[in-house]
Design a protein around this motif. Structure first.
Motif, PDB file in Angstrom:
ATOM      1  N   ASP A  99      73.326 -26.278  35.330  1.00  0.00           N
ATOM      2  CA  ASP A  99      74.186 -25.238  35.908  1.00  0.00           C
ATOM      3  C   ASP A  99      73.599 -23.849  35.661  1.00  0.00           C
ATOM      4  N   THR A 100      72.339 -23.666  36.070  1.00  0.00           N
ATOM      5  CA  THR A 100      71.699 -22.354  35.986  1.00  0.00           C
ATOM      6  C   THR A 100      70.938 -22.105  37.284  1.00  0.00           C
ATOM      7  N   VAL A 101      70.802 -20.849  37.628  1.00  0.00           N
ATOM      8  CA  VAL A 101      70.066 -20.483  38.837  1.00  0.00           C
ATOM      9  C   VAL A 101      68.619 -20.951  38.752  1.00  0.00           C
ATOM     10  N   LEU A 102      67.982 -20.769  37.577  1.00  0.00           N
ATOM     11  CA  LEU A 102      66.574 -21.137  37.442  1.00  0.00           C
ATOM     12  C   LEU A 102      66.346 -22.634  37.618  1.00  0.00           C
ATOM     13  N   SER A 103      67.198 -23.459  37.015  1.00  0.00           N
ATOM     14  CA  SER A 103      67.032 -24.908  37.140  1.00  0.00           C
ATOM     15  C   SER A 103      67.207 -25.341  38.594  1.00  0.00           C
ATOM     16  N   LYS A 104      68.194 -24.771  39.264  1.00  0.00           N
ATOM     17  CA  LYS A 104      68.405 -25.107  40.675  1.00  0.00           C
ATOM     18  C   LYS A 104      67.218 -24.652  41.523  1.00  0.00           C
ATOM     19  N   PHE A 105      66.656 -23.504  41.185  1.00  0.00           N
ATOM     20  CA  PHE A 105      65.481 -22.985  41.891  1.00  0.00           C
ATOM     21  C   PHE A 105      64.285 -23.918  41.698  1.00  0.00           C
ATOM     22  N   MET A 106      64.095 -24.408  40.460  1.00  0.00           N
ATOM     23  CA  MET A 106      62.995 -25.338  40.195  1.00  0.00           C
ATOM     24  C   MET A 106      63.174 -26.635  40.986  1.00  0.00           C
ATOM     25  N   ALA A 107      64.409 -27.125  41.067  1.00  0.00           N
ATOM     26  CA  ALA A 107      64.672 -28.351  41.832  1.00  0.00           C
ATOM     27  C   ALA A 107      64.349 -28.142  43.310  1.00  0.00           C
ATOM     28  N   GLU A 108      64.657 -26.953  43.809  1.00  0.00           N
ATOM     29  CA  GLU A 108      64.365 -26.639  45.213  1.00  0.00           C
ATOM     30  C   GLU A 108      62.863 -26.685  45.482  1.00  0.00           C
ATOM     31  N   ILE A 109      62.069 -26.137  44.563  1.00  0.00           N
ATOM     32  CA  ILE A 109      60.614 -26.122  44.752  1.00  0.00           C
ATOM     33  C   ILE A 109      60.037 -27.530  44.592  1.00  0.00           C
ATOM     34  N   ILE A 110      60.468 -28.242  43.540  1.00  0.00           N
ATOM     35  CA  ILE A 110      59.932 -29.581  43.278  1.00  0.00           C
ATOM     36  C   ILE A 110      60.220 -30.525  44.441  1.00  0.00           C
ATOM     37  N   GLY A 134      78.645 -26.978  34.346  1.00  0.00           N
ATOM     38  CA  GLY A 134      78.864 -26.850  32.910  1.00  0.00           C
ATOM     39  C   GLY A 134      77.663 -27.188  32.053  1.00  0.00           C
ATOM     40  N   LEU A 135      76.576 -27.680  32.666  1.00  0.00           N
ATOM     41  CA  LEU A 135      75.392 -28.039  31.887  1.00  0.00           C
ATOM     42  C   LEU A 135      74.541 -26.787  31.684  1.00  0.00           C
ATOM     43  N   GLN A 136      74.878 -26.034  30.652  1.00  0.00           N
ATOM     44  CA  GLN A 136      74.224 -24.775  30.295  1.00  0.00           C
ATOM     45  C   GLN A 136      74.337 -24.617  28.783  1.00  0.00           C
ATOM     46  N   VAL A 137      73.658 -23.645  28.221  1.00  0.00           N
ATOM     47  CA  VAL A 137      73.637 -23.524  26.758  1.00  0.00           C
ATOM     48  C   VAL A 137      74.307 -22.244  26.260  1.00  0.00           C
ATOM     49  N   TYR A 177      67.429 -30.065  29.423  1.00  0.00           N
ATOM     50  CA  TYR A 177      67.724 -29.688  28.041  1.00  0.00           C
ATOM     51  C   TYR A 177      67.463 -30.851  27.090  1.00  0.00           C
ATOM     52  N   LYS A 178      66.779 -30.563  25.988  1.00  0.00           N
ATOM     53  CA  LYS A 178      66.493 -31.615  25.009  1.00  0.00           C
ATOM     54  C   LYS A 178      67.759 -32.081  24.296  1.00  0.00           C
ATOM     55  N   ALA A 179      68.797 -31.253  24.285  1.00  0.00           N
ATOM     56  CA  ALA A 179      70.057 -31.648  23.647  1.00  0.00           C
ATOM     57  C   ALA A 179      70.729 -32.809  24.377  1.00  0.00           C
TER      58      ALA A 179
END
Length: 453
Positions: A99-110, A134-137, A177-179
């Motif tokens: 649930d972060t902009v960066l993670s969603k952006f990476m998924a878009e590129i991948i 809700g998956l954020q830190v 996330y490693k958690a």
């Protein structure tokens, strides 16, 4: 065809800046766009004007770099290793961004076909799934109560979509996330799903694929046998006020007992927040509850529950064998007439003047006893042993007290059938043993039984 589920981390953008820096490439100005995305917060902000500008400024550069970089990100490196491990298979990839902009952006590129077609050999498609809410830190409570529950539930959706998921569903826990790893490992053990991991320093070619092995263990679902009606009240709820929870228990005919709540919190099924006066289903409790419901919907009791039930049944049998030492006492008996099964009993006692049928069931097994009454199964004993008194004894074993709703049904059965039989006795066998390791040595005696009615 194998399906790979892969949470998405930030190795792609991190490796991009690391690679450009080492190669003497120009990154001037791009760091600012990355910082804008990193500070943008939830993936819900993905379409904001400034965020869209930053994404467009970075996307072409990252794509161009990644297309010619062999181990551009953890997701590709680990999937390539899976291609090597399963050389005769094709793959469908599902990316789960956080649930972060960066993670969603990476998924878009991948998931951009120009990129993965260049790196992967036997992948038929890569699908970018909706971000995991809700998956954020930033907030620990939201990470567990919303994010991790949403993640495990999303993955569970694939169990019904993928044929033979224990063989064809692969959970790639390299990215993200490693958690999440310890919780996803527990989830994989419970469902028997294969988990794989590679170290995330993906610019090194030597990284090995690590398979998380299935441990030769099973899980104790017996506490959910006893407390299912209590625990399911908290399913799909968060921040449930303790007073509201107690009122809901009473409304549903369940007893509020502090000892029961303590059992559930000590077993990590429930979590109490004393400061907020709240009670929640823990993440472990949520995983166990959903697996318990999954097994029950298929009419399956897991191996531990079956084993534990057999142990309790044998201990009760030993109790009656010692109590009626001069009488024939049989364990697990089936009556047949003309090749037709008439009645199954856990314990059967026969003497010169009487017979006693004993049923030993977990608390939620009361329905089985009720069904036998409704189908007049026990009446078979009246006809077969018409020259003897027929007694019935029912033992419900549990950690919890008998709910009022069950007590009412027992009272109705007692009233409707007491004139048929010499005697009908209902008992509860208390399973609050303490140390689980003492279950094998634990002995059934009169002090362990509590009369129900």
């Amino acid at each position: 065809m194998k399906t790979i589920i892969s949470p998405v981390g930030l190795s792609l953008i991190n490796n991009f800046f690391k690679g450009k820096s080492k190669g003497g490439g120009e990154c001037k100005g791009l760091e600012g766009y990355r910082d804008d995305l990193n500070e943008a917060g939830s993936a819900k902000n993905y379409g904001a004007y400034l965020i869209e500008n930053a994404r467009e400024a970075l996307k072409s550069d990252i794509l161009a770099w990644a297309e010619k970089t062999e181990n551009a990100c953890a997701e590709f490196t680990s999937i390539k290793k899976l291609e090597e491990k399963f050389p005769d298979e094709e793959f469908e990839i599902h990316l789960l961004p956080s649930d972060t902009v960066l993670s969603k952006f990476m998924a878009e590129i991948i998931s951009d076909i120009r990129l993965w077609k260049n790196h992967l050999n036997r992948v038929t498609q890569i699908i970018q799934e909706h971000h995991i809410e809700g998956l954020q830190v930033e907030d620990e409570n939201d990470f567990i109560q919303i994010g991790m529950k949403s993640l495990t539930r999303k993955i569970e959706d694939f169990l019904d979509k993928v044929p033979d998921p224990q063989t064809n569903l692969l959970l790639n826990i390299t990215g993200g996330y490693k958690a999440t790893i310890p919780y996803l490992t527990i989830w994989g053990q419970i469902y028997g799903i294969q988990l794989f991991y590679t170290f995330e320093d993906t610019l090194k070619k030597s990284n090995q694929l690590i398979k998380i092995p299935q441990a030769p263990i099973d899980f104790d679902f017996t506490i959910l046998d006893d407390y299912y009606d209590t625990v399911k009240i908290l399913k799909n709820k968060s921040g449930y006020k303790f007073d509201d929870f107690k009122q809901e228990l009473i409304k549903k005919g369940l007893k509020y007992n502090l000892k029961d709540i303590t059992n559930l919190t000590e077993s990590n099924i429930l979590e109490k927040d004393e400061k907020k006066n709240e009670i929640n289903l823990s993440l472990i409790g949520d995983i166990f509850l959903r697996r318990f419901e999954n097994l029950r919907s298929k009419g399956i009791r897991n191996a531990y529950s079956n084993l534990f039930g057999n142990i309790i049944e044998l201990k009760v049998f030993k109790f009656y064998a010692e109590k009626y030492s001069s009488t024939e006492v049989q364990h697990s008996i089936t009556f047949w007439e003309n090749k037709q099964k008439m009645l199954e009993l856990d314990v059967f006692i026969e003497s010169k003047n009487f017979v006693t049928a004993v049923e030993v069931k977990p608390l939620n097994g009361f329905k089985e006893i009720k069904s036998k009454f409704e189908e007049n199964k026990f009446d078979y004993l009246l006809s077969k042993y018409s020259d003897k008194s027929v007694k019935l004894e029912f033992i419900l074993y549990s950690h919890a007290e008998i709910p009022d709703s069950v007590l009412d049904q027992i009272t109705e059965l007692q009233s409707a059938n007491q004139n048929k039989f010499k005697e009908i006795i209902w008992k509860r066998l208390d399973l609050n043993i303490g140390d689980p390791q003492k279950k094998i040595q634990w002995k059934v005696d009169n002090n362990k039984f509590k009369g129900i009615i």
